[in-house]
Design an enzyme around this catalytic site. Sequence first.
Site, PDB file in Angstrom:
ATOM      1  N   ASP A  90      47.278  23.835 -14.810  1.00  0.00           N
ATOM      2  CA  ASP A  90      47.114  24.063 -16.252  1.00  0.00           C
ATOM      3  C   ASP A  90      47.700  24.646 -17.013  1.00  0.00           C
ATOM      4  O   ASP A  90      47.526  26.176 -16.296  1.00  0.00           O
ATOM      5  CB  ASP A  90      45.811  23.051 -16.674  1.00  0.00           C
ATOM      6  CG  ASP A  90      46.268  22.576 -17.729  1.00  0.00           C
ATOM      7  OD1 ASP A  90      46.937  22.444 -18.263  1.00  0.00           O
ATOM      8  OD2 ASP A  90      45.183  22.772 -18.640  1.00  0.00           O
TER       9      ASP A  90
ATOM     10  N   ARG B 221      51.377  27.028 -30.445  1.00  0.00           N
ATOM     11  CA  ARG B 221      51.117  25.400 -30.527  1.00  0.00           C
ATOM     12  C   ARG B 221      51.141  24.922 -31.657  1.00  0.00           C
ATOM     13  O   ARG B 221      50.309  25.525 -32.472  1.00  0.00           O
ATOM     14  CB  ARG B 221      49.574  25.388 -29.670  1.00  0.00           C
ATOM     15  CG  ARG B 221      49.118  26.169 -29.026  1.00  0.00           C
ATOM     16  CD  ARG B 221      47.601  26.223 -28.137  1.00  0.00           C
ATOM     17  NE  ARG B 221      47.062  24.767 -28.434  1.00  0.00           N
ATOM     18  CZ  ARG B 221      46.677  24.130 -27.582  1.00  0.00           C
ATOM     19  NH1 ARG B 221      47.286  24.215 -26.476  1.00  0.00           N
ATOM     20  NH2 ARG B 221      46.517  22.752 -27.491  1.00  0.00           N
TER      21      ARG B 221
ATOM     22  N   ARG C  45      54.430  18.210 -21.282  1.00  0.00           N
ATOM     23  CA  ARG C  45      54.344  16.430 -21.832  1.00  0.00           C
ATOM     24  C   ARG C  45      53.853  15.473 -20.771  1.00  0.00           C
ATOM     25  O   ARG C  45      53.873  14.770 -20.470  1.00  0.00           O
ATOM     26  CB  ARG C  45      55.672  16.106 -22.391  1.00  0.00           C
ATOM     27  CG  ARG C  45      56.001  16.997 -23.745  1.00  0.00           C
ATOM     28  CD  ARG C  45      55.325  16.705 -24.752  1.00  0.00           C
ATOM     29  NE  ARG C  45      55.277  17.631 -26.134  1.00  0.00           N
ATOM     30  CZ  ARG C  45      55.253  17.144 -27.202  1.00  0.00           C
ATOM     31  NH1 ARG C  45      52.805  17.455 -27.553  1.00  0.00           N
ATOM     32  NH2 ARG C  45      54.944  18.197 -28.511  1.00  0.00           N
TER      33      ARG C  45
ATOM     34  N   LYS D 201      50.086  14.543 -14.031  1.00  0.00           N
ATOM     35  CA  LYS D 201      49.888  15.633 -12.995  1.00  0.00           C
ATOM     36  C   LYS D 201      49.481  15.251 -11.627  1.00  0.00           C
ATOM     37  O   LYS D 201      49.607  15.507 -10.127  1.00  0.00           O
ATOM     38  CB  LYS D 201      48.531  16.463 -13.940  1.00  0.00           C
ATOM     39  CG  LYS D 201      48.691  16.859 -14.823  1.00  0.00           C
ATOM     40  CD  LYS D 201      47.834  17.994 -15.878  1.00  0.00           C
ATOM     41  CE  LYS D 201      48.460  18.563 -16.777  1.00  0.00           C
ATOM     42  NZ  LYS D 201      46.802  18.917 -17.565  1.00  0.00           N
TER      43      LYS D 201
ATOM     44  N   ASP E  45      41.415  23.259 -16.646  1.00  0.00           N
ATOM     45  CA  ASP E  45      39.803  23.923 -17.004  1.00  0.00           C
ATOM     46  C   ASP E  45      39.416  22.374 -17.990  1.00  0.00           C
ATOM     47  O   ASP E  45      37.718  22.765 -19.046  1.00  0.00           O
ATOM     48  CB  ASP E  45      40.108  25.164 -17.832  1.00  0.00           C
ATOM     49  CG  ASP E  45      41.243  25.444 -19.292  1.00  0.00           C
ATOM     50  OD1 ASP E  45      41.959  24.251 -19.171  1.00  0.00           O
ATOM     51  OD2 ASP E  45      40.416  25.182 -20.626  1.00  0.00           O
TER      52      ASP E  45
ATOM     53  N   ASP F   8      42.100  17.882 -16.995  1.00  0.00           N
ATOM     54  CA  ASP F   8      42.886  18.233 -15.519  1.00  0.00           C
ATOM     55  C   ASP F   8      41.821  17.747 -14.733  1.00  0.00           C
ATOM     56  O   ASP F   8      42.359  17.919 -13.245  1.00  0.00           O
ATOM     57  CB  ASP F   8      42.700  19.546 -15.134  1.00  0.00           C
ATOM     58  CG  ASP F   8      43.357  20.511 -16.839  1.00  0.00           C
ATOM     59  OD1 ASP F   8      44.289  19.981 -16.809  1.00  0.00           O
ATOM     60  OD2 ASP F   8      42.921  21.517 -17.146  1.00  0.00           O
TER      61      ASP F   8
END
Length: 1119
Positions: free
Chosen positions: A350, A568, A736, A742, A763, A767
């Site tokens: 990540d 961000r 995205r 994932k 984290d 995830d």
Amino acid sequence: MWRWVRQQLGFDPPHQSDTRTIYIANRFPQNGLYTPQKFIDNRIISSKGYEDWLRHNSDNEVNGAPVYVVRSGGLVKTRSKNIRVGDIVRIAKDEIFPADLVLLSSDRLDGSCHVTTASLDGETNLKTHVAVPETAVLQTVASLDTLIAVIECQQPEADLYRFMGRMIITQQMEEIVRPLGPESLLLRGARLKNTKEIFGVAIYTGMETKMALNYKSKSQKRSAVEKSMNTFLIIYLIILISEAIISTILKYTWEAEEKWDEPWYNQKTEHQRNSSKILRFISDFLAFLVLYNFIIPISLYVTVEMQKFLGSFFIGWDLDLYHEESGQKAQVNTSDLNEELGQVEYVFTDKTGTLTENEMQFRECSINGIKYQEINGRLVSEGPTPDSSEGSLSYLNSLSHLNNLSHLTTSSFRTSPENETELIKEHNLFFKAVSLCHTVQISNVQTDGIGDGPWQSNFAPSQLEYYASSPDEKALVEAAARIGIVFVGNSEETMEVKTLGKLERYKLLHILEFDSDRRRMSVIVQAPSGEKLLFAKGAESSILPKCVGGEIEKTRIHVDEFALKGLRTLCMAYKQLTSKEYEEIDRRLFEARTALQQREEKLADVFQFIEKDLILLGATAVEDRLQDRVRETIEALRMAGIKVWVLTGDKHETAVSVSLSCGHFHRTMNILELINQKSDSECAEQLRQLARRITEDHVIQHGLVVDGTSLSLALREHEKLFMEVCRNCSAVLCCRMAPLQKAKVIRLIKISPEKPITLAVGDGANDVSMIQEAHVGIGIMGKEGRQAARNSDYAIARFKFLSKLLFVHGHYYYIRIATLVQYFFYKNVCFITPQFLYQFYCLFSQQTLYDSVYLTLYNICFTSLPILIYSLLEQHIDPHVLQSKPTLYRDISKNRQLSIKTFLYWTILGFSHAFIFFFGSYFLIGKDISLLGNGQMFGNWTFGTLVFTVMVITVTVKMALETHFWTWINHLVTWGSIVFYFIFSLFYGGILWPFLGSQNMYFVFIQLLSSGSAWFAIIIMVVTCLFLDIVKKVFDRQLHPTNTEKAQLTETNSSIKCLDSMCCFSEGETACASVGRMLERVVGRCSPTHVSRSWSASDPFYTNDRSILTLSTMDSSTC
């Protein structure tokens, strides 16, 4: 209880409907029957017994915690395991909720309370929960006794953030229906904060609580070593069956001759002569199976479990994996995968919180098409402002300076008074949106008297600390406070904002919560003037399409510029609602939130109806800086032959910028893109073009960027083509990405033809899916909660620790367990093959060669400890060398130490040693030669004991030759095992034990040791066995050395001193000379004049190795 057991076994469905009805129980008798909850995980693996015992004690402590429940108009003290659905429970400040409760009332008039769910999801912010108005006023036990209500809610599910239900309250013969959502649910395991006491009704208890449902076991992960062990076990099982079949056939072939079928000294009984030949054949076959079954190393699995369990402690003890700032050390949640850390080929990581610090700092913003930077608490505009004739930087200290026009000079803003007023209004509205559209909380203790407290010059309170589940929200609210619009907390149903020192109260009407599908959140508030406003905040892809006004194009350009800098971004928008519009919104929200069926879908439709026709206010940009040594770690992973993929939910530009800054992408790398694909055909054509470019471009390295939409299309119909492109790229960035995407990407790599070992690092809760999907899951104990760390196999505090975890611990664990597995098969072949050969000399009578005690203790006592200590302490090369030379990781990749070639070598070595043991002993005593001083000859048991003695010494010394890192523990168990064998045999054969029915070994071992010829034979056979192995090592190291063996020699001859030798040298003596040099190279050891471990400040990666793996300085005299 029986029904619960049947449900667990799958015979009875646990629930027959989608909803359940709960009657609030405030009049139950004080005595009753209760079903206790139990969380005992029964396992059969002995190495897990200690963990199960600790878990059992912890469960008893939790289940037996005292709680107070309301019954018959009073408070009754009971245990948490006795709480049943419908009980009203009283919880005091700082207590933990014993069950999932619906909040009824608190000590506050509005029925609100604050809780922290750090033990559930790691979020340390205070979360506000509220009771329905009809029960919020019931603040005493007596008033609660009058409550008549029924709760209808969904059946238990594991999602912590999802709850739907409604409460039907009967008051004065009238039923009142109130919706219940996550804001009304107090989860078991959460803690009550800043509230004196609350009352809640239990709706889920025991194993039905959300916390318990999240304890479901993960899918079992098996390491590559374990799979190889099972393969080798099948091969040895085939060998066992083959030996048994051969022995059985040869026995009947031998007995075909009449003189051997029934010799004079072994006459058959009448029953034996008349028995079935088929039954006799089967009986003899099974007897040979029992005789040879020791070739199957059952004790291997016990030793492997011990090695994994004990070896896992070294990771937690390693001080180089300890993060001093947070006080966190590495954690091992699954010890079964230690060796898998040395086999990783793909790392999926990540970005936010894993590669970056997840500490957000407000940097820039765009307000109505004008871009600003924050410098020293002031907003600095870039470029010309409206009606400005200059393009120089303009300074905006704070809104107070805008309000005081005397601060504006011609050098700052050359605007008309009308534009000045409009500018103030724009900035005011923008930062009010930032201060109101969030879920930030402030502790009551910290906000007492805040409205009239002291203020700093930049209008931030002197003592004000925000708590937020999202670092982005906290950074934005703090930035607005520095500018002059300060959020000072919630009071009942209002949000308080201090604008330029003036307190304003906004009535909070509705919160449209954030979700991953909409990627935005909104609030509806009523301003002090009475107008109703909708403020929305979210990703630019979810806000800009909903906007119909404002500087949309300019803001879009600014957002792209922010993203290119690695910032961000979030967009802010608003809409003013008329009374008629708000009434319609309020009605629709009430209907959707009180629905029991398809509530989420109905809410999503209402949210889409509300969040449209917005006016764009601007955009914010916050910075999330990289963690320390991220670039070096990624480069080391690449040098080790590991491909690194970054999977993130950030937008394309931001993700690419961070990839470049962290070294994932190089500036010279050819970046390929698969983004914004709209159809399958378009995606397929783009993939073909990328494949051709990779083939035609003469570039060493390629990088690929994929977005979530294009990835979905690629995985739908074009998996092979997509995998072909990815395999030819040294770095892949997926942006995205949704959490399930994932996991799908990792699954795609796992099932590819190469079957590579994958590792996922993350984290956050988003995830968890990829961490559980990968072969090895690493959780970062960061600021996005502890869900990733709890669901991972290993947890570390920083990404940089990954290098030592893989290159040192992974390397060591793999080498240790690979040698352990091969050695076990080797020593069992040495053990049983003489038994097989002996049958040729006893007419396959199934006579055993060894005494039964020796058969039992061979794997338990005589040869078990040296390999166990080796598998825990072995360091074939120094940890600093492994970290400074990541290429050494390639030597152990693809399970090379457990390849068929290596397995065959160890097996053939075992057979050859066994032949030497047997025939060496046979030729020594096979000619009726007397080897004893009294003229007696060796017998059957003496022959077997001689073979066994040579075998124990040889396999133990063989383990010594494989050992590179010698400590006093290694010396104790290695030479101590041989000494223990001799002492045990002397006592066992030298005393007539009364509890033994027969003692075949009486005085046998003493007679054997009294023969000088036997001692000479033992020495000759041991040297002969090991000499062949040493010669092979010499030629391999001289002709075909591996990188690891070269590094061992380099380490020996460099300034780095080692503790890797069996031999020690006094001061001034040359360490490696002539024959000694060659022998040291054979085993990869060399001991300098002073045996110690010292490191210079220039050593890469870690200048101060405080690892438990590194021993302290030791003089040569201590060897």
